[in-house]
Structures are given as C-alpha cells and as structure tokens.
Scaffold this motif. Structure first.
Motif, short mmCIF file in Angstrom:
data_model
loop_
_atom_site.label_atom_id
_atom_site.label_comp_id
_atom_site.label_asym_id
_atom_site.label_seq_id
_atom_site.Cartn_x
_atom_site.Cartn_y
_atom_site.Cartn_z
N MET A 83 -72.98 -91.35 95.21
CA MET A 83 -73.64 -92.12 96.25
C MET A 83 -72.93 -91.94 97.59
SD MET A 83 -75.16 -95.90 95.74
CE MET A 83 -76.48 -96.43 96.80
N PHE A 85 -73.03 -93.43 101.73
CA PHE A 85 -73.49 -94.64 102.44
C PHE A 85 -73.53 -94.45 103.95
CE2 PHE A 85 -71.18 -95.49 98.60
CZ PHE A 85 -71.94 -96.43 97.92
N ASN A 89 -68.08 -95.98 103.77
CA ASN A 89 -67.38 -96.72 102.72
C ASN A 89 -66.10 -96.05 102.23
OD1 ASN A 89 -69.38 -98.53 103.04
ND2 ASN A 89 -70.17 -98.43 100.96
N LEU A 90 -65.32 -95.55 103.17
CA LEU A 90 -64.02 -94.98 102.81
C LEU A 90 -62.96 -96.06 102.96
CD1 LEU A 90 -64.17 -91.65 104.83
CD2 LEU A 90 -64.65 -91.95 102.41
N VAL A 91 -61.84 -95.89 102.26
CA VAL A 91 -60.69 -96.75 102.52
C VAL A 91 -59.98 -96.14 103.73
CG1 VAL A 91 -58.58 -97.76 101.63
CG2 VAL A 91 -60.46 -97.27 100.09
N LYS A 92 -60.11 -96.79 104.88
CA LYS A 92 -59.68 -96.14 106.13
C LYS A 92 -58.17 -96.01 106.24
CE LYS A 92 -63.79 -97.34 108.70
NZ LYS A 92 -64.35 -98.30 107.73
N ARG A 93 -57.45 -96.91 105.56
CA ARG A 93 -56.00 -96.91 105.72
C ARG A 93 -55.29 -95.90 104.85
NH1 ARG A 93 -53.73 -102.44 107.60
NH2 ARG A 93 -51.83 -101.36 107.08
N THR A 94 -56.00 -95.16 104.01
CA THR A 94 -55.31 -94.16 103.19
C THR A 94 -55.79 -92.75 103.53
OG1 THR A 94 -56.88 -94.32 101.40
CG2 THR A 94 -54.97 -95.68 101.21
N ALA A 102 -60.34 -90.94 94.43
CA ALA A 102 -60.88 -92.20 93.91
C ALA A 102 -62.10 -91.95 93.02
CB ALA A 102 -61.24 -93.13 95.06
N ALA A 103 -62.81 -90.86 93.30
CA ALA A 103 -63.99 -90.54 92.50
C ALA A 103 -63.63 -90.15 91.08
CB ALA A 103 -64.77 -89.41 93.16
N VAL A 105 -61.22 -91.68 89.31
CA VAL A 105 -60.62 -92.84 88.64
C VAL A 105 -61.42 -93.30 87.42
CG1 VAL A 105 -60.31 -95.33 88.97
CG2 VAL A 105 -59.24 -93.73 90.55
N ALA A 106 -62.74 -93.28 87.56
CA ALA A 106 -63.58 -93.80 86.48
C ALA A 106 -63.39 -93.02 85.17
CB ALA A 106 -65.04 -93.77 86.89
N ARG A 158 -66.08 -86.93 98.26
CA ARG A 158 -65.78 -87.89 97.20
C ARG A 158 -66.90 -87.89 96.18
NH1 ARG A 158 -65.16 -93.98 99.04
NH2 ARG A 158 -67.32 -93.64 99.61
N GLN A 162 -66.99 -86.25 91.98
CA GLN A 162 -67.50 -86.97 90.81
C GLN A 162 -68.28 -86.01 89.90
OE1 GLN A 162 -69.45 -90.57 92.27
NE2 GLN A 162 -70.62 -90.62 90.38
#
Lengths: 254, 273
Positions: A83, A85, A89-94, A102-103, A105-106, A158, A162
């Motif tokens: 998906m 967006f 929807n990123l983690v801006k601080r990393t 992160a994709a 992780v699941a 990302r 996946q």
C-alpha cells in the motif's frame, strides 16, 4: 484476480460508503479510480486488504473470501498486497533503509523485529527495492531530509520490499507537484509492466489518471458509474462522475 | 436572601446617555473570609508561633556555622553510601523505565483496543501513584529488610508509575500514518508499534528517562531516612549526633553530585530532542 460482488460498506455512524459495488480486476491491470472526495474511493481501496471490513456482499482476492480472514491468516494475506499513501506514511525520524526494511518485519519472528535484527537477505531485498525506484544512494539518509517526490519513492520501495502481487495506491501523487507526479507515476507504470504487479490507484487529478492508467473506474456516492479503458473517457462521462464540467485549471495538463 | 445579596453588590454605573449597567459581585467577598479562617485555624492547629520563630530561628545559622568548614576527612566514609545512592537511582530508573514501555503500550488510546484492559491498567497505576515515594520505601523496608534493595525497589516502582503516564501520553500523540502502513503490510500490532511508533519517540523516551533519573537522585538521598539505604542514612545519623562539620561535607558532596548529574543530563536531553 480481485472480484467485488455487490459489496456494501456501512460505517458504524450509519454512512454508507459503498452501495453495492461489483467489479473484477485481472492480475497485472493498472486501474485508476476517480471520483469526488467522499465518493467512496478510499473505502473501496481499503476494503481489498481489509483495512476496512465490508458489511455486505463478497470480496474475493485470488479466490480467497477476504472477509472470512482473521488474525494470522489476515496478516499472511496482507503480505501480498502493498500500500502507498498520499502522505507517504514514513517514519520521518529514521533512515530511508530502516523505513524500507520495515516492510520485512511481518515475515520475521517477534524477537528479531524487537531487536531490530535484519538478515542480510532482507537488507539486499530492501536495497534492491530502493534501486528499482532510483534512490539507492539515499539509503542512509534520514527520511525527513528528502523531498516529497523522493519520500513517495521510498514509500514505493517499502511497498516493493514486501514483494507484493497487488499495489493499492491511495492518492499517491496528490501532495506532489505536477513534474514530480509524472515521475512517480512513471515508476508505477514501470513496476506494473516489469513485475506484472496489479496497480489500483485512487486519483485526484483526472488527467494524470487518464494518462497513466489502462483502465478507469468512476464512482459517485458509493456506486460505480463508469468502468472502461481510459481512452473511452470523455467529457460527458466526467460530467456524470463529478456532477459538472471540469474547468481547464482542474485538469493539470492538456 | 436577595436583600443580603444586594447589600454586597457594587453600585450600578449610569452612563451619560442614561444607560445603567450592573457590575458583577467580586468573588473576593467570600474568598477572602474563607482563606482568612483557614489560615487562622491552621496556625492554631500546627502550633505556629512567631515568638518561637524569633527565639529559636537563629539556631539555623548556628548549625550552618558549624558546618563551615566541612570535615573533608570524613569523605572516606561518605563516598560509599554516595555511590550506593547513585546506583540505587540508576538501577531503579532502569527497572521503572523498562517496565513502563509495555505498561504505556497497554494504556495508550491508539495502540490498545480493549477498553477493559486500558481501564484496569490505568486504575491500577493511579492507585500506586497516590503513594509518595517515602511510603513505598517504608513498605519495601518491611518486605525486603533495611538497605539499598528496598530503596531501589521504591525508586523503581515510583519511576514506573510516572514514566508510564508520561509515555502513554506521548504514544497517544504519535503519527499513526506509519503504523497504518505497517498494519497494511501484514505486521502484528506489536511489530507495527515497535517499528512505526517507537522510532518517532525514542528521543523523547530517553529524555524522560534522564529527567526521572535527575528526580530519583534527589529522592534517593532522602530514602536513607526511612532505612532504605544510601547517603540519607549517614546524614540522619550525623545530624542526630550533631556532628555539623560531617553534615556539612555530606550536604556539599550531595550538592555537587546533584548539580553534575543534572547538568550532564540536561546537555544530553538537549541533544536528544
């Protein structure tokens, strides 16, 4: 293949976002969904991966009845659907690479994701995804240092990391300028062609939708009122979808 | 009743064009008498006497004079309890902060879906938070015996309750966009929290840890008074024996330690945020 059979979605507050939607999307299709804000575009997209559950009808993805999935099965099912967006929807601080990883992780055991232990294989998948969208050299930059277009590419990477079969894009270029929008849409087209990934995108700008998508679906008040090749979309159809003529400045290019 | 009320009402103001406006009654009319009564009653209840303050107050300066110069030779006896105080604070802060992570997760509005779990944890935490750290230390002294272990536990539990509250409020305000992205990729809620929410908050989390550590150093100094170990133990003893030069050294060492740790922590916290 994605099949909607008379799908209805009523929100707990009584709003009916989808009023009996039926459609089929073949593997490898590139579909743009157009319509006014609040027409049900976002709900339609999010019901495919069960981020929203449907209330009536049937929704099959590759033969699997989506609304019957729960817990682990649902998470396993979502692995195949990426998906993207509007607000990235990123983690801006990393860093960029951490965002892409992160994709993965699941697929990892919980303790490994808690420790942040990514295997070499996962790192290579992530780096290759960044290479595919042309920003490999930004891998170790912090996400908030990048421009909007670059951030959306990271989000696309990302999504690719996946290794999905379907990509759902919710207004992927609505917060980008026209030139960057075109570049990002070209990335989608490339991915669609080269990897045969189905792309379903909600589009805010009609002209971009018509330029890049093979097929256009127009929805109005929760119902599909047009479904066909983008070449068949004319002013009359747009008038029906939007309820009025679009002015020239509402179309970004001509 | 109306008549009494009218008695206290300010006079209406008449404008030059004949319009009349009634100013509101000042709340001072009832606030001042209540406060006066409470103050007078408190003076009576606490046995507060100005005369005593004047007669004995100078003793403070006698003690202060006794502390100067401090007995530097006494440092030999001070450094060990001082180290114990610092170690108690470090260990207690670490224990409390670690426990606070899962507790904050299950207390936060956006991560925890079960209202029941949220209610139970929040209720439990508010109950524990009502205990002052000295009361916790007294309890743990009975459970674990006199010494630094009881103090460490008191600091740990105290930090746990404060950290949990401060941290779940941070989780509540985190950007949920990345979390949605992770959920859509098939991650579990815990994984999505860890990968999408925590990276936004690590800086603030460690800043809170340091802030609590600063507070705990000061707390730890007093815990010795209830027998929970550390520098307070010898401070109590030296004061009891009225060996003011030793007391002076203890206070001096404490001041320097607290000041150094606070400046260090402040510098690090600035870098974190």
């Amino acid at each position: 293949m994605i099949q909607f059979q008379n799908v209805v979605k009523t929100y707990p507050n009584g709003v009916q976002a989808l009023k009996g939607v039926s459609l089929e999307v073949e593997q490898g299709d590139f579909v743009a969904i157009i319509g006014l804000s609040g027409a049900g575009k976002s709900t339609l997209l999010r019901s495919i991966n069960q981020m929203h559950t449907i209330t009536e009808g049937k929704l099959l993805v590759n033969g699997v009845d989506v609304s019957s999935l729960k817990g682990k099965e649902l998470r396993r099912f979502r692995r195949d659907i990426g998906m993207v967006f509007q607000s990235f929807n990123l983690v801006k601080r990393t860093s960029v690479i951490k965002n892409v990883l992160a994709a993965r992780v699941a697929d990892m055991p919980l303790w490994m994701s808690l420790m942040g232990l990514y295997t070499k294989k996962n790192k290579i998948i992530a780096l290759e995804a960044l290479d595919q969208v042309g920003i490999l050299e930004k891998a170790y930059t912090r996400a908030d240092q990048l421009s909007g277009g670059q951030q959306q590419r990271v989000a696309l990477a990302r999504c690719l990391a996946q290794q999905p079969k379907i990509i759902l894009a919710d207004e992927p270029v609505a917060s980008l300028d026209p030139v960057t929008s075109n570049q990002v849409m070209n990335d989608f087209v490339k991915i669609n062609k080269e990897l045969n990934i189905t792309v379903i995108a909600n589009m805010h700008h009609v002209d971009i939708a018509l330029k890049f998508a093979k097929r256009v679906i127009g929805i109005k008040e929760g119902k599909i009122i047009f479904d066909g090749p983008s070449t068949k979309v004319n002013n009359q159809i747009l008038k029906e979808i939007y309820g009025r003529e679009l002015s020239d400045d509402e179309l970004m290019e001509h | 009743m109306e008549r009494i009320k009218r008695l206290f009402l300010p006079k209406p103001i008449t404008l030059s064009n004949g319009k009349v406006i009634q100013p509101k009654m000042s709340p001072a009319i009832y606030v001042v008498p209540i406060l006066t009564f409470m103050t007078l009653y408190s003076i009576q209840l606490t046995g507060f006497k100005l005369a005593t303050l004047f007669r004995r107050g100078y003793q403070f300066f006698v003690i202060l004079d006794g502390m100067i110069p401090p007995n530097f030779a006494y440092f030999e006896k001070v450094w060990e309890p001082l180290l114990a105080t610092i170690m108690m604070s470090i260990l207690g802060t670490v224990i409390g902060s670690l426990l606070a992570l899962p507790a904050a997760y299950i207390s936060s509005e956006n991560m925890m879906k079960s209202k029941f779990v949220k209610f139970i944890t929040k209720a439990f935490l508010s109950v524990v938070r009502t205990f002052p750290i000295l009361v916790l230390a007294l309890l743990f002294r009975i459970i674990f015996g006199i010494g630094a272990f009881a103090g460490t536990m008191a600091i740990g539990i105290f930090t746990f309750t404060i950290m949990t509250k401060m941290f779940y409020e941070l989780i509540d305000t985190a950007d949920m966009g990345p979390f949605e992205a992770l959920m859509s990729s098939g991650a579990s809620r815990i994984q999505a929290f860890w990968v999408a929410i925590m990276p936004q908050l690590w800086g603030q989390y460690f800043s809170l840890v340091l802030y609590n550590f600063e507070m705990n150093i000061r707390n730890a100094a007093i815990l010795g008074y209830v027998g929970a170990g550390g520098i307070g133990l010898i401070l109590n003893e030296r004061l009891g024996w009225r060996v003011y030069p030793d007391v002076g050294l203890i206070l001096l060492v404490m001041m320097i330690t607290v000041y150094m740790i606070e400046s260090l922590s402040r510098t690090i916290r600035k870098k974190l945020l």
